[in-house]
Design a protein around this motif. Structure first.
Motif, mmCIF file in Angstrom:
data_model
loop_
_atom_site.group_PDB
_atom_site.id
_atom_site.type_symbol
_atom_site.label_atom_id
_atom_site.label_comp_id
_atom_site.label_asym_id
_atom_site.label_seq_id
_atom_site.Cartn_x
_atom_site.Cartn_y
_atom_site.Cartn_z
ATOM 1 N N GLY A 232 -11.973 4.865 -22.789
ATOM 2 C CA GLY A 232 -13.316 4.599 -22.302
ATOM 3 C C GLY A 232 -13.394 3.582 -21.182
ATOM 4 N N LEU A 233 -12.290 2.902 -20.879
ATOM 5 C CA LEU A 233 -12.268 1.874 -19.844
ATOM 6 C C LEU A 233 -12.082 2.506 -18.464
ATOM 7 N N ARG A 234 -12.876 2.066 -17.502
ATOM 8 C CA ARG A 234 -12.730 2.510 -16.113
ATOM 9 C C ARG A 234 -12.011 1.416 -15.329
ATOM 10 N N VAL A 235 -10.789 1.701 -14.891
ATOM 11 C CA VAL A 235 -9.963 0.735 -14.167
ATOM 12 C C VAL A 235 -9.771 1.218 -12.736
ATOM 13 N N ALA A 236 -10.115 0.380 -11.772
ATOM 14 C CA ALA A 236 -9.871 0.693 -10.361
ATOM 15 C C ALA A 236 -8.642 -0.069 -9.887
ATOM 16 N N LEU A 237 -7.720 0.643 -9.263
ATOM 17 C CA LEU A 237 -6.505 0.031 -8.724
ATOM 18 C C LEU A 237 -6.673 -0.165 -7.224
ATOM 19 N N ASP A 238 -6.445 -1.384 -6.784
ATOM 20 C CA ASP A 238 -6.616 -1.749 -5.378
ATOM 21 C C ASP A 238 -5.291 -2.254 -4.829
ATOM 22 N N PRO A 239 -4.417 -1.357 -4.348
ATOM 23 C CA PRO A 239 -3.146 -1.798 -3.766
ATOM 24 C C PRO A 239 -3.405 -2.603 -2.501
ATOM 25 N N GLY A 240 -2.900 -3.803 -2.461
ATOM 26 C CA GLY A 240 -3.207 -4.697 -1.355
ATOM 27 C C GLY A 240 -2.693 -4.209 -0.017
ATOM 28 N N HIS A 241 -3.465 -4.482 1.038
ATOM 29 C CA HIS A 241 -3.085 -4.217 2.422
ATOM 30 C C HIS A 241 -3.052 -2.712 2.717
ATOM 31 N N LEU A 242 -2.363 -2.299 3.783
ATOM 32 C CA LEU A 242 -2.386 -0.908 4.197
ATOM 33 C C LEU A 242 -0.998 -0.279 4.243
ATOM 34 N N GLY A 243 -0.027 -0.977 4.794
ATOM 35 C CA GLY A 243 1.304 -0.396 4.908
ATOM 36 C C GLY A 243 1.376 0.611 6.038
ATOM 37 N N GLY A 244 2.430 1.448 6.005
ATOM 38 C CA GLY A 244 2.595 2.465 7.029
ATOM 39 C C GLY A 244 2.601 1.862 8.424
ATOM 40 N N LYS A 245 1.924 2.536 9.357
ATOM 41 C CA LYS A 245 1.900 2.084 10.747
ATOM 42 C C LYS A 245 1.110 0.801 10.942
ATOM 43 N N TRP A 246 0.342 0.397 9.910
ATOM 44 C CA TRP A 246 -0.486 -0.795 10.028
ATOM 45 C C TRP A 246 0.246 -2.066 9.588
ATOM 46 N N ALA A 247 1.418 -1.924 8.991
ATOM 47 C CA ALA A 247 2.078 -3.067 8.355
ATOM 48 C C ALA A 247 2.408 -4.182 9.344
ATOM 49 N N LYS A 248 2.887 -3.838 10.518
ATOM 50 C CA LYS A 248 3.227 -4.876 11.490
ATOM 51 C C LYS A 248 1.985 -5.598 11.980
ATOM 52 N N MET A 249 0.897 -4.855 12.189
ATOM 53 C CA MET A 249 -0.350 -5.477 12.609
ATOM 54 C C MET A 249 -0.816 -6.490 11.580
ATOM 55 N N GLU A 250 -0.717 -6.127 10.302
ATOM 56 C CA GLU A 250 -1.147 -7.013 9.224
ATOM 57 C C GLU A 250 -0.194 -8.186 9.031
ATOM 58 N N GLU A 251 0.994 -8.106 9.640
ATOM 59 C CA GLU A 251 2.058 -9.079 9.440
ATOM 60 C C GLU A 251 2.487 -9.104 7.979
ATOM 61 N N ARG A 252 2.502 -7.927 7.400
ATOM 62 C CA ARG A 252 3.058 -7.708 6.064
ATOM 63 C C ARG A 252 4.285 -6.806 6.193
ATOM 64 N N TRP A 253 5.195 -7.178 7.074
ATOM 65 C CA TRP A 253 6.375 -6.391 7.425
ATOM 66 C C TRP A 253 7.504 -7.335 7.766
ATOM 67 N N PHE A 254 8.701 -7.051 7.253
ATOM 68 C CA PHE A 254 9.870 -7.765 7.740
ATOM 69 C C PHE A 254 11.113 -6.915 7.497
ATOM 70 N N GLN A 255 12.159 -7.227 8.239
ATOM 71 C CA GLN A 255 13.412 -6.473 8.151
ATOM 72 C C GLN A 255 14.577 -7.421 8.308
ATOM 73 N N VAL A 256 15.581 -7.243 7.476
ATOM 74 C CA VAL A 256 16.803 -8.034 7.548
ATOM 75 C C VAL A 256 17.913 -7.139 8.066
ATOM 76 N N GLY A 257 18.369 -7.403 9.283
ATOM 77 C CA GLY A 257 19.429 -6.587 9.858
ATOM 78 C C GLY A 257 19.018 -5.125 9.964
ATOM 79 N N ASP A 258 19.894 -4.250 9.457
ATOM 80 C CA ASP A 258 19.631 -2.809 9.504
ATOM 81 C C ASP A 258 19.079 -2.281 8.176
ATOM 82 N N THR A 259 18.649 -3.179 7.300
ATOM 83 C CA THR A 259 18.138 -2.734 6.012
ATOM 84 C C THR A 259 16.765 -2.088 6.173
ATOM 85 N N LYS A 260 16.305 -1.461 5.123
ATOM 86 C CA LYS A 260 14.998 -0.815 5.148
ATOM 87 C C LYS A 260 13.909 -1.876 5.268
ATOM 88 N N PRO A 261 12.966 -1.700 6.194
ATOM 89 C CA PRO A 261 11.882 -2.683 6.327
ATOM 90 C C PRO A 261 11.101 -2.832 5.030
#
Length: 477
Positions: A173-202
């Motif tokens: 009976g509980l209604r739960v809304a999930l709000d994943p923070g930020h946007l990701g994808g092509k917007w991640a660098k704009m949000e400055e929620r992006w980083f990469q170490v060497g050749d690893t996956k961002p």
């Protein structure tokens, strides 16, 4: 217009149509351009927020002069805000006692103090300033005692008002809304929620939180919950884009002492120490921080009508040179609920109204024990210590475990139901980074010499287990 669902249980009554509208977007996305001002309080929040996740020292020197306090318009509103409807608060008359109101004001919402003319509390009522120019006040009458309190009007249901459930379905009976923070994808660098170490996956926070939310959704459904998504893709919820805010960004910069602000180029240089003074940076922040969150609030408040919102984030700390980020040893966990308003924030008419409305809805009474129980579950699963904010300028510790803070964030303020804001793991910690790079997997793997579950499953499992524990207890299952 969306209408409130029928009242469910003794603790909920149907809301008037005016209360179903979000202040600035009930009729679409119409922004006040000339009246917008970004005051010092927002600068402090912005600095704290961006220091939390932005990676290099060159990123954190936000110029407070950009957010001067002297430029407030006659409307005295926050970023992209609009005039509050104080008449809505008439529906909360005599729903709270003097002692309850005073406790929430002093110990939760206004822990940093407030100007004497903003809120005056006497034995029978509170006088709340509507606007300094008009000197008008809203009078909130207190209930004489706990037994004579009127029902609290709200769009969500506390655990005690849910229908009986089976022990194996504590979220039924509980209604739960999930709000994943930020946007990701092509917007991640704009949000400055992006980083990469060497050749690893961002590492992009918005993509990680979306992955966690989808795992969590399946777990919550198995426990009986109805799961709703605030965001279920990397696309923004707001129809606006940064280009829509260029003229507004230019006016903000001019009013704050930059008569000829730079455009900023097609792509901002992360090493530019004055990038915050460009039209591009300002317009991007207006887009992803303010327009996007306000639009999410419209979705939550006028369509989804959840009983609880879970804001899912991951943390990070500064790492020096953004082109060569350094992994650190620190790794920690904390959760947030709404509260701890700054004095400059309380001076804004819309924020003061939103705080009082949230206080009167009694969301804190539900969200604090939920956050406390979920924090305990997450701490047990992750083994992480509680995060210690470097200062108490923006937060107030409100639980006994040490993991839960009150803080005035846009989402926790605007979503009109209990909100639990999760901040586990430090993405650029040695352990967090290694676990993120390992991706998702079943069972355990040895990471840095320790057998660990997938970080995504650990996150989702621990939140689900915490919610399950809280609602089993609250519903007497």
């Amino acid at each position: 217009m969306f209408h409130c669902k029928k009242a469910r249980g003794n603790d909920e009554i149907q809301m008037p149509n005016a209360e179903l509208k979000t202040n600035h977007e009930s009729q679409g996305m119409t922004f006040r351009r000339l009246g917008l001002v970004i005051p010092l309080a927002f600068a402090r929040r912005a600095v704290a927020s961006r220091r939390r996740v932005i990676r290099g020292s060159s990123f954190v020197a936000i110029s407070v002069s950009i957010f001067a306090t002297t430029l407030r318009s006659a409307d005295n509103l926050g970023v992209l805000g609009s005039a509050p409807k104080w008449s809505v608060l008439e529906h909360y008359q005599e729903t709270i006692t003097h002692d309850e109101f005073a406790h929430l004001i002093n110990d939760v919402y206004c822990t940093h103090g407030f100007a004497a003319d903003l809120i005056k509390i006497d034995h029978n009522a509170a006088q709340i300033l509507i606007n300094r120019e008009s000197h008008n006040v809203f009078t909130l009458r207190f209930a004489p005692d706990a037994n004579s309190k009127a029902h609290v009007p709200r769009l969500w249901r506390p655990a005690r008002s849910l229908l009986p459930a089976k022990p194996e379905k504590p979220l039924s009976g509980l209604r739960v809304a999930l709000d994943p923070g930020h946007l990701g994808g092509k917007w991640a660098k704009m949000e400055e929620r992006w980083f990469q170490v060497g050749d690893t996956k961002p590492v992009t926070e918005g993509d990680l939180t979306l992955r966690v939310s989808r795992m969590l959704a399946s777990r919550l459904r198995k426990l009986g919950a109805t799961v709703l998504y605030v965001r279920n893709s990397t696309d923004p919820i707001t129809p606006k884009r940064p280009g829509d805010f260029k003229e507004l960004a230019r006016k903000i910069l001019i009013k704050n002492g930059l008569p000829q602000p730079r455009i900023g180029g097609d792509v901002l240089d992360p090493n530019d120490p004055e990038k915050e003074q460009t039209i591009r940076w300002q317009s991007e922040m207006l887009f992803y921080r303010y327009s996007e969150i306000r639009r999410r609030a419209v979705l939550v408040n006028t369509k989804l009508h959840p009983d609880l919102v879970l804001c899912l984030h991951l943390n990070a700390e500064g790492w020096g040179d953004p082109s060569k980020p350094t992994l650190i040893d620190n790794n920690h966990l904390h959760l947030l609920v709404n509260g701890s308003y700054l004095q400059d924030e309380l001076d804004l008419d819309d924020e003061r109204f939103e705080m009082i409305r949230r206080l009167l809805s009694r969301a804190y009474d539900e969200e604090l024990p939920i956050a406390d129980t979920v924090a305990t579950s997450m701490a047990k699963a992750t083994g992480l210590p509680p995060y210690q904010y470097p200062t108490t300028l923006t937060t107030t510790k409100v639980d006994s475990s040490g993991y839960v803070y009150a803080r005035n964030l846009l989402a926790t303020r605007l979503y009109r139901c209990p909100v639990v804001y999760c901040e586990p793991y430090v993405m650029n910690s040695k352990d967090g980074f290694a676990r993120i790079q390992a991706g998702d997997y079943q069972g355990t793997r040895e990471i840095n010499g320790v057998a660990r579950k997938s970080i995504f499953r650990e996150y989702a499992d621990s939140v689900a287990e915490g919610l399950s524990e809280y609602y089993r207890h609250a519903r007497g299952l």
